[in-house]
Design a protein around this motif. Sequence first.
Motif, PDB file in Angstrom:
ATOM      1  N   TYR A 376       0.831  -1.207   0.000  1.00 46.86           N
ATOM      2  CA  TYR A 376       0.000   0.000   0.000  1.00 46.86           C
ATOM      3  C   TYR A 376       0.868   1.261   0.000  1.00 46.86           C
ATOM      4  O   TYR A 376       0.545   2.249  -0.677  1.00 46.86           O
ATOM      5  CB  TYR A 376      -0.936   0.017   1.199  1.00 46.86           C
ATOM      6  N   GLU A 377       1.956   1.236   0.755  1.00 47.19           N
ATOM      7  CA  GLU A 377       2.844   2.395   0.765  1.00 47.19           C
ATOM      8  C   GLU A 377       3.414   2.664  -0.627  1.00 47.19           C
ATOM      9  O   GLU A 377       3.541   3.818  -1.054  1.00 47.19           O
ATOM     10  CB  GLU A 377       3.988   2.184   1.761  1.00 47.19           C
ATOM     11  N   LEU A 378       3.775   1.605  -1.327  1.00 47.58           N
ATOM     12  CA  LEU A 378       4.331   1.786  -2.665  1.00 47.58           C
ATOM     13  C   LEU A 378       3.265   2.265  -3.654  1.00 47.58           C
ATOM     14  O   LEU A 378       3.528   3.143  -4.482  1.00 47.58           O
ATOM     15  CB  LEU A 378       4.965   0.482  -3.145  1.00 47.58           C
ATOM     16  N   LEU A 379       2.060   1.717  -3.570  1.00 43.82           N
ATOM     17  CA  LEU A 379       0.993   2.179  -4.451  1.00 43.82           C
ATOM     18  C   LEU A 379       0.700   3.661  -4.211  1.00 43.82           C
ATOM     19  O   LEU A 379       0.487   4.429  -5.164  1.00 43.82           O
ATOM     20  CB  LEU A 379      -0.270   1.342  -4.231  1.00 43.82           C
ATOM     21  N   ASP A 380       0.679   4.077  -2.960  1.00 48.24           N
ATOM     22  CA  ASP A 380       0.461   5.493  -2.655  1.00 48.24           C
ATOM     23  C   ASP A 380       1.604   6.344  -3.219  1.00 48.24           C
ATOM     24  O   ASP A 380       1.378   7.459  -3.718  1.00 48.24           O
ATOM     25  CB  ASP A 380       0.351   5.706  -1.146  1.00 48.24           C
ATOM     26  N   TYR A 381       2.814   5.820  -3.152  1.00 44.78           N
ATOM     27  CA  TYR A 381       3.967   6.533  -3.710  1.00 44.78           C
ATOM     28  C   TYR A 381       3.798   6.707  -5.223  1.00 44.78           C
ATOM     29  O   TYR A 381       4.021   7.800  -5.761  1.00 44.78           O
ATOM     30  CB  TYR A 381       5.239   5.757  -3.398  1.00 44.78           C
ATOM     31  N   PHE A 382       3.406   5.639  -5.909  1.00 43.11           N
ATOM     32  CA  PHE A 382       3.202   5.738  -7.361  1.00 43.11           C
ATOM     33  C   PHE A 382       2.118   6.762  -7.682  1.00 43.11           C
ATOM     34  O   PHE A 382       2.232   7.531  -8.647  1.00 43.11           O
ATOM     35  CB  PHE A 382       2.824   4.376  -7.945  1.00 43.11           C
ATOM     36  N   ASP A 383       1.056   6.774  -6.890  1.00 47.35           N
ATOM     37  CA  ASP A 383      -0.017   7.739  -7.122  1.00 47.35           C
ATOM     38  C   ASP A 383       0.474   9.178  -6.940  1.00 47.35           C
ATOM     39  O   ASP A 383       0.112  10.076  -7.706  1.00 47.35           O
ATOM     40  CB  ASP A 383      -1.191   7.474  -6.172  1.00 47.35           C
ATOM     41  N   GLU A 384       1.313   9.399  -5.936  1.00 46.15           N
ATOM     42  CA  GLU A 384       1.867  10.735  -5.721  1.00 46.15           C
ATOM     43  C   GLU A 384       2.701  11.181  -6.912  1.00 46.15           C
ATOM     44  O   GLU A 384       2.709  12.363  -7.279  1.00 46.15           O
ATOM     45  CB  GLU A 384       2.730  10.744  -4.458  1.00 46.15           C
ATOM     46  N   ARG A 385       3.407  10.246  -7.525  1.00 51.35           N
ATOM     47  CA  ARG A 385       4.237  10.556  -8.688  1.00 51.35           C
ATOM     48  C   ARG A 385       3.440  10.556  -9.998  1.00 51.35           C
ATOM     49  O   ARG A 385       3.975  10.918 -11.049  1.00 51.35           O
ATOM     50  CB  ARG A 385       5.367   9.532  -8.818  1.00 51.35           C
ATOM     51  N   GLN A 386       2.184  10.098  -9.934  1.00 52.12           N
ATOM     52  CA  GLN A 386       1.342   9.946 -11.130  1.00 52.12           C
ATOM     53  C   GLN A 386       1.988   8.973 -12.113  1.00 52.12           C
ATOM     54  O   GLN A 386       2.050   9.203 -13.319  1.00 52.12           O
ATOM     55  CB  GLN A 386       1.056  11.297 -11.781  1.00 52.12           C
ATOM     56  N   TRP A 387       2.443   7.841 -11.557  1.00 48.13           N
ATOM     57  CA  TRP A 387       3.077   6.791 -12.344  1.00 48.13           C
ATOM     58  C   TRP A 387       2.095   5.658 -12.610  1.00 48.13           C
ATOM     59  O   TRP A 387       1.354   5.242 -11.708  1.00 48.13           O
ATOM     60  CB  TRP A 387       4.274   6.209 -11.593  1.00 48.13           C
ATOM     61  N   SER A 388       2.102   5.140 -13.815  1.00 48.22           N
ATOM     62  CA  SER A 388       1.446   3.876 -14.113  1.00 48.22           C
ATOM     63  C   SER A 388       2.311   2.749 -13.559  1.00 48.22           C
ATOM     64  O   SER A 388       3.496   2.947 -13.259  1.00 48.22           O
ATOM     65  CB  SER A 388       1.267   3.714 -15.622  1.00 48.22           C
ATOM     66  N   GLN A 389       1.728   1.549 -13.422  1.00 40.99           N
ATOM     67  CA  GLN A 389       2.500   0.466 -12.806  1.00 40.99           C
ATOM     68  C   GLN A 389       1.989  -0.902 -13.231  1.00 40.99           C
ATOM     69  O   GLN A 389       0.825  -1.066 -13.589  1.00 40.99           O
ATOM     70  CB  GLN A 389       2.471   0.589 -11.274  1.00 40.99           C
ATOM     71  N   ALA A 390       2.910  -1.873 -13.191  1.00 43.93           N
ATOM     72  CA  ALA A 390       2.586  -3.275 -13.493  1.00 43.93           C
ATOM     73  C   ALA A 390       3.177  -4.151 -12.393  1.00 43.93           C
ATOM     74  O   ALA A 390       4.405  -4.202 -12.222  1.00 43.93           O
ATOM     75  CB  ALA A 390       3.141  -3.678 -14.857  1.00 43.93           C
ATOM     76  N   TYR A 391       2.328  -4.825 -11.662  1.00 43.12           N
ATOM     77  CA  TYR A 391       2.739  -5.675 -10.543  1.00 43.12           C
ATOM     78  C   TYR A 391       3.456  -6.930 -11.042  1.00 43.12           C
ATOM     79  O   TYR A 391       3.057  -7.522 -12.044  1.00 43.12           O
ATOM     80  CB  TYR A 391       1.494  -6.085  -9.750  1.00 43.12           C
ATOM     81  N   TRP A 392       4.515  -7.321 -10.326  1.00 44.65           N
ATOM     82  CA  TRP A 392       5.190  -8.597 -10.598  1.00 44.65           C
ATOM     83  C   TRP A 392       4.794  -9.610  -9.524  1.00 44.65           C
ATOM     84  O   TRP A 392       5.056  -9.392  -8.360  1.00 44.65           O
ATOM     85  CB  TRP A 392       6.711  -8.428 -10.604  1.00 44.65           C
ATOM     86  N   ASP A 393       4.206 -10.760  -9.909  1.00 42.96           N
ATOM     87  CA  ASP A 393       3.715 -11.055 -11.222  1.00 42.96           C
ATOM     88  C   ASP A 393       2.540 -12.026 -11.118  1.00 42.96           C
ATOM     89  O   ASP A 393       2.186 -12.485 -10.040  1.00 42.96           O
ATOM     90  CB  ASP A 393       4.821 -11.621 -12.126  1.00 42.96           C
ATOM     91  N   TYR A 394       1.965 -12.365 -12.248  1.00 49.59           N
ATOM     92  CA  TYR A 394       0.805 -13.241 -12.350  1.00 49.59           C
ATOM     93  C   TYR A 394       1.227 -14.704 -12.215  1.00 49.59           C
ATOM     94  O   TYR A 394       2.196 -15.147 -12.839  1.00 49.59           O
ATOM     95  CB  TYR A 394       0.156 -13.009 -13.713  1.00 49.59           C
ATOM     96  N   HIS A 395       0.496 -15.468 -11.379  1.00 48.28           N
ATOM     97  CA  HIS A 395       0.839 -16.879 -11.143  1.00 48.28           C
ATOM     98  C   HIS A 395      -0.185 -17.856 -11.705  1.00 48.28           C
ATOM     99  O   HIS A 395      -0.065 -19.060 -11.504  1.00 48.28           O
ATOM    100  CB  HIS A 395       0.970 -17.146  -9.636  1.00 48.28           C
ATOM    101  N   GLY A 396      -1.203 -17.345 -12.373  1.00 46.21           N
ATOM    102  CA  GLY A 396      -2.158 -18.247 -13.010  1.00 46.21           C
ATOM    103  C   GLY A 396      -3.546 -18.224 -12.413  1.00 46.21           C
ATOM    104  O   GLY A 396      -4.531 -18.431 -13.127  1.00 46.21           O
ATOM    105  N   ASP A 397      -3.661 -17.997 -11.092  1.00 41.48           N
ATOM    106  CA  ASP A 397      -4.975 -18.002 -10.455  1.00 41.48           C
ATOM    107  C   ASP A 397      -5.202 -16.750  -9.606  1.00 41.48           C
ATOM    108  O   ASP A 397      -6.070 -16.717  -8.745  1.00 41.48           O
ATOM    109  CB  ASP A 397      -5.134 -19.245  -9.571  1.00 41.48           C
ATOM    110  N   ASP A 398      -4.443 -15.708  -9.880  1.00 45.02           N
ATOM    111  CA  ASP A 398      -4.426 -14.543  -8.995  1.00 45.02           C
ATOM    112  C   ASP A 398      -5.683 -13.691  -9.048  1.00 45.02           C
ATOM    113  O   ASP A 398      -5.950 -12.918  -8.127  1.00 45.02           O
ATOM    114  CB  ASP A 398      -3.224 -13.662  -9.324  1.00 45.02           C
ATOM    115  N   LEU A 399      -6.448 -13.775 -10.117  1.00 41.26           N
ATOM    116  CA  LEU A 399      -7.629 -12.920 -10.231  1.00 41.26           C
ATOM    117  C   LEU A 399      -8.719 -13.323  -9.252  1.00 41.26           C
ATOM    118  O   LEU A 399      -9.691 -12.572  -9.062  1.00 41.26           O
ATOM    119  CB  LEU A 399      -8.148 -12.932 -11.671  1.00 41.26           C
TER     120      LEU A 399
END
Length: 488
Positions: A376-399
Amino acid sequence: MEKIITNQLRFVDENGRTRLFNGMNIDDKLRDQSEFRYKLDEEFFRKFRARGFDFIRLAVTWQNLEPKMEEYNESYLQSLDGIFALAEKYGVYILLDMHQDLYSGNDGLSVGDGAPQWAVITDGAKPRMPIFVWADGYFFGKWVHKSFDHFWNNDPVEGKGLQDRYCDLWQMLAKRYGDSPALFGFDLMNEPFPGSESKKMFRKLIGNVAKAVLFNSKIKTGRLLKSAIKRDTRTMLDCIGGNVIRDIVSHVDALEAKFDVNKYSPFLNKTTAAIREITQNGIIMMEQCYICNSGVSQSAPPITVNGVREKNQCFGPHSYDFAVDTPLYKYANADRVKAFFDEMHNTQLRLQVPVVVGEWGGCSDNKDTSWFPHAYELLDYFDERQWSQAYWDYHGDDLDAPLMEMLCRTHPVAVAGDIISYGYDRKDNIFTLCFSAKEEGESIIYAHSDFEVIGGVKHSVIEKYENGAGLIGITAPSGEHTIQIKIK
């Protein structure tokens, strides 16, 4: 789908709106594949969109695309064709990432991935499996160092340079996907590595860590020693916080700059020129050296083609806490990682390009929620910077995994104006967007659950999903606006 281009620090669409992307890495680092590792079908894309994702960093490898020299893997490419087709149908953008770790998997003799064996030159150095963590080949692996040395030198394989063959591969992909509406762009190489030049860098890093522990007043040496005696690992790690990171790593900047300017930048320019011979579509992503993931300054200049600055380029930094890939990752320190990203923000400002954080997160168990405060701290940081982001990573059943409790979040998708700020208050469940518009336009916000637009703001529901989430269209005239959405 609207074509995405860049405008200084922003991604913009054909209507001139500021665009922000919320995505995941989906990778295929396996060897000898006849089709892409995961089945990204209609059900996947429906769930992906319903959970607020509109971006995939699709990691593929040279080995799977061209297992034999000058013979492309048609069945594999056809599986990618299907992914692109469904991504277009569901409005999901794809960043094609040419992935590598340790340069190559060496036909299964190392844990790496990337180049096919025919593109590997080690001068007789033997690959091996890791002793500590997968990445120790970067530190100690002569076979890794030699492989990269030959690549950066463009040494020939059967009469043609390695980089020239790599450019041929990118041209093939550009021909195949350059006209796809789902194409976001081209990520030219995952985490490039300097090769043998890294040995000096690592020696400096180790020496400066030792000096900092002994002499840097920002590190509480007594506390560090007491925690070591007590085997209090978390306290030991926290003793080296974000405030001391640049003191330690800045001594490597000059060595890194030599690689960035002399090796990495010419490669970026060469590969981009090859792609631009085929298509002007797609944003070119510049990454940073693997060593820069820990806050070492990146020094590559903006990408140019025939001496002219590439007009559609972005920066794709990666960073994790240095406990990543170990059981100690549960002690990840967000202040440390934000210090790494602070240096990457300096690179963004120097380059004057927008950012997609290409990798962050890195939890090995996507069902583990104990590290969410760090995330959450990192997501808030990205929002403050107005950065797009891609989480690492998908394992097949994450949704359908607990991971969605953190990643599925209310956020702006398209803003008809200049963003002043945005963010989500998790305590009161209120999302706030402040922006300034020069003229009337429609902004789009993704709400991750049942919602209420506060204050009678003119809006419409563009899409509604089974989980109560939806895309909200907000029409506003010129001027400054504050939009608030209550998540029920």
